[in-house]
Design an enzyme around this catalytic site. Structure first.
Site, PDB file in Angstrom:
ATOM      1  N   ASP A 151      -4.689   3.713  -2.116  1.00  0.00           N
ATOM      2  CA  ASP A 151      -5.839   4.097  -1.298  1.00  0.00           C
ATOM      3  C   ASP A 151      -6.307   5.492  -1.677  1.00  0.00           C
ATOM      4  O   ASP A 151      -5.566   6.473  -1.558  1.00  0.00           O
ATOM      5  CB  ASP A 151      -5.471   4.078   0.189  1.00  0.00           C
ATOM      6  CG  ASP A 151      -5.352   2.671   0.731  1.00  0.00           C
ATOM      7  OD1 ASP A 151      -6.295   1.889   0.543  1.00  0.00           O
ATOM      8  OD2 ASP A 151      -4.314   2.345   1.330  1.00  0.00           O
ATOM      9  N   MET A 156     -12.169   4.676  -1.196  1.00  0.00           N
ATOM     10  CA  MET A 156     -12.885   4.960   0.048  1.00  0.00           C
ATOM     11  C   MET A 156     -13.509   6.336  -0.115  1.00  0.00           C
ATOM     12  O   MET A 156     -13.098   7.317   0.502  1.00  0.00           O
ATOM     13  CB  MET A 156     -11.928   4.894   1.241  1.00  0.00           C
ATOM     14  CG  MET A 156     -11.489   3.480   1.557  1.00  0.00           C
ATOM     15  SD  MET A 156     -10.141   3.379   2.754  1.00  0.00           S
ATOM     16  CE  MET A 156      -8.734   3.428   1.644  1.00  0.00           C
ATOM     17  N   ASP A 169      -7.277  -6.165   4.078  1.00  0.00           N
ATOM     18  CA  ASP A 169      -6.566  -4.888   4.132  1.00  0.00           C
ATOM     19  C   ASP A 169      -6.722  -4.299   5.520  1.00  0.00           C
ATOM     20  O   ASP A 169      -7.834  -4.058   5.975  1.00  0.00           O
ATOM     21  CB  ASP A 169      -7.159  -3.943   3.077  1.00  0.00           C
ATOM     22  CG  ASP A 169      -6.483  -2.577   3.052  1.00  0.00           C
ATOM     23  OD1 ASP A 169      -5.495  -2.371   3.780  1.00  0.00           O
ATOM     24  OD2 ASP A 169      -6.959  -1.708   2.287  1.00  0.00           O
ATOM     25  N   GLY A 170      -5.579  -4.083   6.179  1.00  0.00           N
ATOM     26  CA  GLY A 170      -5.586  -3.450   7.490  1.00  0.00           C
ATOM     27  C   GLY A 170      -4.824  -4.245   8.521  1.00  0.00           C
ATOM     28  O   GLY A 170      -5.267  -5.316   8.928  1.00  0.00           O
ATOM     29  N   GLY A 171      -3.669  -3.759   8.920  1.00  0.00           N
ATOM     30  CA  GLY A 171      -2.892  -4.436   9.961  1.00  0.00           C
ATOM     31  C   GLY A 171      -2.272  -5.738   9.518  1.00  0.00           C
ATOM     32  O   GLY A 171      -1.888  -6.563  10.362  1.00  0.00           O
ATOM     33  N   GLY A 190       0.947  -2.377   4.238  1.00  0.00           N
ATOM     34  CA  GLY A 190       1.497  -1.028   4.159  1.00  0.00           C
ATOM     35  C   GLY A 190       2.811  -0.891   4.886  1.00  0.00           C
ATOM     36  O   GLY A 190       3.888  -1.064   4.304  1.00  0.00           O
ATOM     37  N   SER A 191       2.730  -0.604   6.187  1.00  0.00           N
ATOM     38  CA  SER A 191       3.948  -0.406   6.974  1.00  0.00           C
ATOM     39  C   SER A 191       4.783  -1.679   7.055  1.00  0.00           C
ATOM     40  O   SER A 191       6.005  -1.622   7.218  1.00  0.00           O
ATOM     41  CB  SER A 191       3.608   0.099   8.378  1.00  0.00           C
ATOM     42  OG  SER A 191       2.669  -0.753   9.015  1.00  0.00           O
ATOM     43  N   HIS A 239      -1.136  -1.258  -4.301  1.00  0.00           N
ATOM     44  CA  HIS A 239      -2.421  -0.860  -3.732  1.00  0.00           C
ATOM     45  C   HIS A 239      -2.445   0.657  -3.528  1.00  0.00           C
ATOM     46  O   HIS A 239      -1.578   1.218  -2.852  1.00  0.00           O
ATOM     47  CB  HIS A 239      -2.622  -1.580  -2.386  1.00  0.00           C
ATOM     48  CG  HIS A 239      -3.999  -1.451  -1.826  1.00  0.00           C
ATOM     49  ND1 HIS A 239      -5.059  -2.233  -2.245  1.00  0.00           N
ATOM     50  CD2 HIS A 239      -4.494  -0.638  -0.862  1.00  0.00           C
ATOM     51  CE1 HIS A 239      -6.148  -1.907  -1.566  1.00  0.00           C
ATOM     52  NE2 HIS A 239      -5.832  -0.943  -0.721  1.00  0.00           N
ATOM     53  N   SER A 298       0.835  -1.194   0.000  1.00  0.00           N
ATOM     54  CA  SER A 298       0.000   0.000   0.000  1.00  0.00           C
ATOM     55  C   SER A 298       0.873   1.248   0.000  1.00  0.00           C
ATOM     56  O   SER A 298       1.638   1.475   0.942  1.00  0.00           O
ATOM     57  CB  SER A 298      -0.916   0.014   1.224  1.00  0.00           C
ATOM     58  OG  SER A 298      -1.577   1.260   1.321  1.00  0.00           O
ATOM     59  N   HIS A 329      -8.247   1.247  -4.340  1.00  0.00           N
ATOM     60  CA  HIS A 329      -9.274   1.037  -3.310  1.00  0.00           C
ATOM     61  C   HIS A 329      -9.936   2.386  -3.040  1.00  0.00           C
ATOM     62  O   HIS A 329      -9.332   3.274  -2.435  1.00  0.00           O
ATOM     63  CB  HIS A 329      -8.606   0.475  -2.047  1.00  0.00           C
ATOM     64  CG  HIS A 329      -9.545   0.317  -0.898  1.00  0.00           C
ATOM     65  ND1 HIS A 329      -9.101   0.111   0.403  1.00  0.00           N
ATOM     66  CD2 HIS A 329     -10.902   0.322  -0.818  1.00  0.00           C
ATOM     67  CE1 HIS A 329     -10.132   0.006   1.213  1.00  0.00           C
ATOM     68  NE2 HIS A 329     -11.236   0.137   0.491  1.00  0.00           N
ATOM     69  N   MET A 385      -8.979   8.371  -0.811  1.00  0.00           N
ATOM     70  CA  MET A 385      -9.889   8.803   0.258  1.00  0.00           C
ATOM     71  C   MET A 385     -10.338  10.234  -0.007  1.00  0.00           C
ATOM     72  O   MET A 385      -9.547  11.068  -0.455  1.00  0.00           O
ATOM     73  CB  MET A 385      -9.198   8.723   1.615  1.00  0.00           C
ATOM     74  CG  MET A 385      -8.561   7.383   1.922  1.00  0.00           C
ATOM     75  SD  MET A 385      -7.849   7.347   3.592  1.00  0.00           S
ATOM     76  CE  MET A 385      -6.783   5.906   3.476  1.00  0.00           C
ATOM     77  N   GLY A 434      -3.770   4.474   7.774  1.00  0.00           N
ATOM     78  CA  GLY A 434      -2.835   3.365   7.805  1.00  0.00           C
ATOM     79  C   GLY A 434      -2.291   3.160   9.205  1.00  0.00           C
ATOM     80  O   GLY A 434      -2.476   3.990  10.099  1.00  0.00           O
ATOM     81  N   GLY A 435      -1.625   2.040   9.416  1.00  0.00           N
ATOM     82  CA  GLY A 435      -0.948   1.793  10.684  1.00  0.00           C
ATOM     83  C   GLY A 435      -1.835   1.320  11.817  1.00  0.00           C
ATOM     84  O   GLY A 435      -1.395   1.276  12.976  1.00  0.00           O
ATOM     85  N   MET A 479     -12.285  -5.526   4.975  1.00  0.00           N
ATOM     86  CA  MET A 479     -11.458  -4.601   5.752  1.00  0.00           C
ATOM     87  C   MET A 479     -11.207  -5.187   7.144  1.00  0.00           C
ATOM     88  O   MET A 479     -12.156  -5.566   7.843  1.00  0.00           O
ATOM     89  CB  MET A 479     -12.146  -3.245   5.878  1.00  0.00           C
ATOM     90  CG  MET A 479     -12.234  -2.453   4.580  1.00  0.00           C
ATOM     91  SD  MET A 479     -10.612  -2.066   3.875  1.00  0.00           S
ATOM     92  CE  MET A 479      -9.860  -1.093   5.195  1.00  0.00           C
ATOM     93  N   GLY A 488      -9.636   4.355   6.547  1.00  0.00           N
ATOM     94  CA  GLY A 488      -9.393   5.787   6.719  1.00  0.00           C
ATOM     95  C   GLY A 488      -7.972   6.152   7.062  1.00  0.00           C
ATOM     96  O   GLY A 488      -7.488   7.214   6.693  1.00  0.00           O
TER      97      GLY A 488
END
Length: 227
Positions: free
Chosen positions: A32, A65, A172-174, A194-195, A30, A7, A63, A34, A141-142, A134, A139
């Site tokens: 994002d 959002m 997606d997420g964590g 992402g991170s 990816h 991401s 993606h 927003m 990252g991290g 999700m 909304g």
């Protein structure tokens, strides 16, 4: 085989072209998008996607959002996205939108927020190429991975299998080295990180390591072995 989608939300925005090249071994990049309405953050839009599509050979997984997905999603295909994900909560006519995205030449994907159940959308699954669960509130990252999403991933995989669909299941997420195996075991086969990628000294190696972890679990996962 598992797919890893880094991401760019976690990348250096001042060096996006370089950051995209740093993960060219990834399956997708990816992106994002927003709008500060559907989610409380403002990020990238059509011009950046268009520029990125010219700066990397890695296909773009956008993606969205955003509100009014029916209006805006097709423009991201035109900007160069190979896959466009709209949110079920933001689409007035999800079947029509998915068909329009496909007709323009991209893969059509639908995302669900953590509190949105999969079951009401069972009949829509054949219209999609990918479904995104999700695993954090969209909304930012991290955020920490929500383990309570694992049963939802399993139920979604069961519905995909029930209908015999070749539908990718993305999370997606964590997603990180400590959570990706749980997601793979539950039924996910596409992972947004992402991170866990851009927060390392060697993003390309992070992609390879995450893919290897997921592939190892997938090889013996019940949802694969039961086919």
């Amino acid at each position: 085989m598992a797919q890893i989608n880094p991401s760019i939300l976690s990348a250096d925005f001042a060096r996006l072209a370089e950051e995209a090249k740093a993960v060219e071994g990834a399956d997708w990049l990816h992106v994002d998008v927003m709008d500060n309405h559907f989610v409380p953050n403002l990020t990238l839009g059509v011009p950046i996607v268009e520029a990125l599509s010219k700066a990397t050979d890695t296909p773009l997984d956008c993606h969205l959002m955003i509100e009014d997905a029916d209006r805006w999603a097709p423009q991201y295909v035109e900007a160069g996205a190979g896959s466009v994900t709209f949110h079920a909560e933001a689409a007035a006519a999800p079947v029509r939108l998915a068909r329009e995205i496909r007709a323009k030449g991209a893969r059509a994907s639908m995302a669900l927020k953590p509190a949105t159940p999969i079951e009401p959308y069972e009949d829509l699954l054949p219209e999609l190429d990918m479904l995104l669960i999700m695993t954090v509130e969209p909304g930012f990252g991290g955020q920490a991975f929500l383990d309570i999403m694992l049963p939802k991933i399993r139920r979604t995989r069961e519905l995909i299998s029930k209908h015999g669909l070749e539908l990718w299941l993305q999370v997606d997420g964590g997603v990180s080295a400590t959570t990706i195996e749980r997601c793979a075991e539950a039924g996910a086969d596409v992972f947004v990180a992402g991170s866990a990628v851009y927060g390392t000294e060697d993003p390309a190696e992070a992609v390879r390591a995450l893919r290897a972890q997921a592939d190892t679990v997938t090889a013996s996962a019940p949802w694969v072995c039961g086919h």
